[in-house]
Write an enzyme that holds these catalytic residues in place. Structure first.
Site, PDB file in Angstrom:
ATOM      1  N   LYS A 293       0.848  -1.192   0.000  1.00 42.10           N
ATOM      2  CA  LYS A 293       0.000   0.000   0.000  1.00 42.10           C
ATOM      3  C   LYS A 293       0.885   1.244   0.000  1.00 42.10           C
ATOM      4  O   LYS A 293       1.982   1.219   0.541  1.00 42.10           O
ATOM      5  CB  LYS A 293      -0.860   0.037   1.277  1.00 42.10           C
ATOM      6  CG  LYS A 293      -2.004  -0.946   1.330  1.00 42.10           C
ATOM      7  CD  LYS A 293      -2.782  -0.781   2.628  1.00 42.10           C
ATOM      8  CE  LYS A 293      -3.864  -1.824   2.781  1.00 42.10           C
ATOM      9  NZ  LYS A 293      -4.970  -1.702   1.823  1.00 42.10           N
TER      10      LYS A 293
ATOM     11  N   ARG B 254      -9.924 -11.814   2.257  1.00 39.58           N
ATOM     12  CA  ARG B 254     -10.728 -12.909   1.720  1.00 39.58           C
ATOM     13  C   ARG B 254      -9.965 -14.239   1.770  1.00 39.58           C
ATOM     14  O   ARG B 254     -10.576 -15.305   1.834  1.00 39.58           O
ATOM     15  CB  ARG B 254     -11.188 -12.566   0.292  1.00 39.58           C
ATOM     16  CG  ARG B 254     -10.095 -12.409  -0.705  1.00 39.58           C
ATOM     17  CD  ARG B 254     -10.524 -11.618  -1.952  1.00 39.58           C
ATOM     18  NE  ARG B 254     -10.662 -10.194  -1.679  1.00 39.58           N
ATOM     19  CZ  ARG B 254     -11.053  -9.289  -2.578  1.00 39.58           C
ATOM     20  NH1 ARG B 254     -11.361  -9.666  -3.817  1.00 39.58           N
ATOM     21  NH2 ARG B 254     -11.130  -8.025  -2.254  1.00 39.58           N
TER      22      ARG B 254
HETATM   23  N1  BES Z   1      -8.007  -3.975   4.752  1.00 38.21           N
HETATM   24  C1  BES Z   1      -8.212  -3.571   3.409  1.00 38.21           C
HETATM   25  C2  BES Z   1      -9.549  -2.864   3.206  1.00 38.21           C
HETATM   26  C3  BES Z   1      -9.725  -1.530   3.854  1.00 38.21           C
HETATM   27  C4  BES Z   1      -9.405  -0.386   3.181  1.00 38.21           C
HETATM   28  C5  BES Z   1     -10.282  -1.423   5.111  1.00 38.21           C
HETATM   29  C6  BES Z   1      -9.607   0.843   3.759  1.00 38.21           C
HETATM   30  C7  BES Z   1     -10.472  -0.203   5.711  1.00 38.21           C
HETATM   31  C8  BES Z   1     -10.147   0.940   5.021  1.00 38.21           C
HETATM   32  C9  BES Z   1      -8.194  -4.779   2.510  1.00 38.21           C
HETATM   33  O1  BES Z   1      -7.361  -5.815   2.880  1.00 38.21           O
HETATM   34  C10 BES Z   1      -7.699  -4.317   1.177  1.00 38.21           C
HETATM   35  O2  BES Z   1      -6.585  -3.891   1.114  1.00 38.21           O
HETATM   36  N2  BES Z   1      -8.535  -4.431   0.155  1.00 38.21           N
HETATM   37  C11 BES Z   1      -8.178  -4.028  -1.154  1.00 38.21           C
HETATM   38  C12 BES Z   1      -8.725  -5.046  -2.107  1.00 38.21           C
HETATM   39  C13 BES Z   1      -8.288  -4.834  -3.538  1.00 38.21           C
HETATM   40  C14 BES Z   1      -6.803  -5.095  -3.649  1.00 38.21           C
HETATM   41  C15 BES Z   1      -9.062  -5.768  -4.412  1.00 38.21           C
HETATM   42  C16 BES Z   1      -8.777  -2.670  -1.409  1.00 38.21           C
HETATM   43  O3  BES Z   1      -9.907  -2.440  -0.993  1.00 38.21           O
HETATM   44  O4  BES Z   1      -8.093  -1.830  -1.975  1.00 38.21           O
HETATM   45 MN    MN Z   2      -5.366  -5.516   2.163  1.00 37.67          MN
END
Ligand code: BES
Ligand code: MN
Ligand code: ZN
Length: 494
Positions: free
Chosen positions: A263, A337
């Site tokens: 990230k 997931r």
């Molecule tokens: N933990 C994150 C989701 C999240 C984002 C929670 C912001 C709270 C605030 C999750 O693991 C994630 O990173 N999801 C990705 C999925 C994508 C790569 C398909 C996302 O939402 O960007």
């Molecule tokens: Mn994530």
């Protein structure tokens, strides 16, 4: 600990602060008339000055003249259609405005809504929550007592049940707010042990070897890039006489860096929050046990750090989940997931009547519903209705989302049974839910994406900025509803 006590009727009571509710257009709530009669024109002046007309969240504070039995009167707006959540929030505003008063008295629980005493306790206690572990300087003291004017034994007992719920939310908030450095998966397991040990809750802590033996390839794959090994907690509350079995699964990513699909720095700042699903499940189980609800609950929390270390899962790697399904990991940041896949399969193995999972799963859900509303997906309309009705009573906002079968092809992989991200970012929260559905079989299942509300964006009524404990109250209320419905007509999901 803040004491909850009953106080005499207004005529006989006295104290430091008296908090009294007022409805829209200054329609007096319980105790309002009594106060107005004794404070007369001065009260009107104070309310005019504060532009106070009784809308939700409005607060007016008035020092009282000599001879008045309370040192200060706090008027708290309730709006016009008073519901349980309005009372909870009003109690929250009271809690905020009285945190420096040792002794607070109120008539708010006298509002004629079922469950008012419990909501008052929940709102007041949660409003005075603070996460101070890492502050060098002590902050001013909080209240030590809340007195409910004229409360009878039943109301006081109901308020104590509110305390049980508030304590469970506090457990979740503390775990969420704890910096990732202080909550390795093994440390979370210890916290769960401290919670379960004095209660009628069995706890199994699976370490890396046990996780591997069970074939939890999703969890292992996510944990592979961290020096802190994963854990999986399996907790079971099995009271005598329980006729329904609820399985709760909580996403427990102790820190989400994104893994090799790293990230950006700013997006990582709040990722200690990614343990919120597990935190909610642990809190809910604590309260369900403390309330002695007649529902069997099995709670499963896969715990892992999502890090980009040398052993990390690489984009393109294929993992095998507990049920044999193979998953091509194209984006290591879609890790929730992967751990939930194994968690859901394990949940199904106990043959529950209902599985609910709670997860900070997708930024897309956060984008869709904002900071304060969770998304709900389900393979069973009755189950979804049960969870949404519980959320409503608990005062946690959720919104129903679709599971369109024709989107399933977004998850088809060139090399494995599934891939872990959709073809485009559109409908990202739906794709995630469709992915989870692959692991629940025929069991009624509800998925709650709490990516937004797990972290409250501001100080507001009974919420504090940071970890909210969202989901605890809905799960506790759901368990109460299942127990009730079973006692009355035998069909928990009917
Ligand atoms: N933990 C994150 C989701 C999240 C984002 C929670 C912001 C709270 C605030 C999750 O693991 C994630 O990173 N999801 C990705 C999925 C994508 C790569 C398909 C996302 O939402 O960007
Ligand atoms: Mn994530
Ligand atoms: Zn995550």
């Amino acid at each position: 600990m803040i004491e909850l006590a009953a106080a005499e009727e207004l005529e006989a009571a006295e104290g430091e602060v008296l908090a009294v509710p007022v409805l829209t257009d200054r329609v007096w709530g319980p105790g309002g008339e009594w106060v107005a009669e004794r404070l007369g024109g001065r009260l009107t002046e104070v309310l005019d000055e504060a532009d106070f007309d009784g809308k939700p969240g409005q607060v007016a504070s008035m020092p009282t003249p000599d001879g008045f039995p309370f040192g200060r009167v706090l008027l708290i707006g309730l709006g016009d259609e008073v519901e349980l959540e309005g009372i909870r929030q009003a109690a929250g505003w009271v809690g905020r405005r009285t945190a420096r008063n040792r002794d607070v008295a109120t008539t708010l629980h006298q509002v004629d809504v079922e469950g008012a005493s419990r909501a008052v306790a929940e709102g007041f206690l949660l409003a005075q929550y603070r996460f101070d572990r890492y502050r060098s300087e002590a902050r001013p003291p909080l209240s030590s007592r809340l007195r409910l004017i004229g409360a009878n034994a039943a109301q006081l007992e109901e308020a104590e049940r509110g305390r049980i719920v508030a304590n469970a939310v506090v457990l979740a908030r503390d775990l969420i707010n704890e910096p990732a450095g202080g909550k390795a998966p093994a440390a979370v397991a210890e916290l769960a042990a401290a919670m379960a040990e004095p209660r009628q809750i069995d706890l199994e802590i699976l370490d890396e070897a046990a996780i591997s033996d069970l074939g939890l390839g999703g969890l292992l794959g996510v944990a592979a890039g961290s020096e802190r090994p994963p854990r999986l907690l399996r907790l079971r509350y099995r009271p005598e006489g329980a006729k329904v079995r609820l399985a709760l699964v909580g996403k427990g990513i102790t820190f989400d860096s994104g893994g090799l699909t790293l990230k950006p720095g700013a997006a990582m700042e709040t990722m200690k929050t990614d343990v919120s699903g597990a935190a909610a499940v642990l809190g809910a189980l604590q309260a369900i046990s403390d309330l002695g609800l007649e529902v069997e609950v099995v709670a499963i929390t896969p715990l892992a750090d999502n890090m980009p270390g040398g052993g990390a899962t690489k984009p393109g790697d294929v993992l095998r989940a507990r049920n044999g399904t193979t998953i091509e990991v194209l984006n290591t940041d879609a890790e929730g997931r992967l751990v939930l896949a194994d968690g859901l399969v394990l949940a199904g193995e106990v043959e529950p009547d209902l599985i609910v999972d709670l997860a900070t799963l997708t930024g897309a859900c956060h984008v869709a519903l904002g900071d304060k509303i969770a998304g709900v997906w389900s393979n069973d309309d009755g189950a979804a209705q049960s969870v949404m009705a519980a959320a409503r009573r608990a005062g946690e906002r959720v919104w129903a989302m679709p599971l369109p079968d024709d989107y399933r092809k977004n998850l088809e992989s060139d090399v494995a049974d599934l891939k872990n991200v959709g073809a485009s970012r559109y409908g990202g929260a739906i794709n995630a839910a469709l992915f989870l559905r692959e692991f629940v079989g025929e069991v009624p299942w509800v998925h709650v994406d709490i990516a937004g509300p797990a972290r409250w964006p501001e100080e507001e009524h009974y919420q504090s900025k940071g970890g909210s404990g969202f989901g605890v109250r809905t799960m506790v209320t759901l368990a109460e509803d299942l127990a009730d419905r079973l006692a009355h007509d035998g069909d928990p999901l009917g």
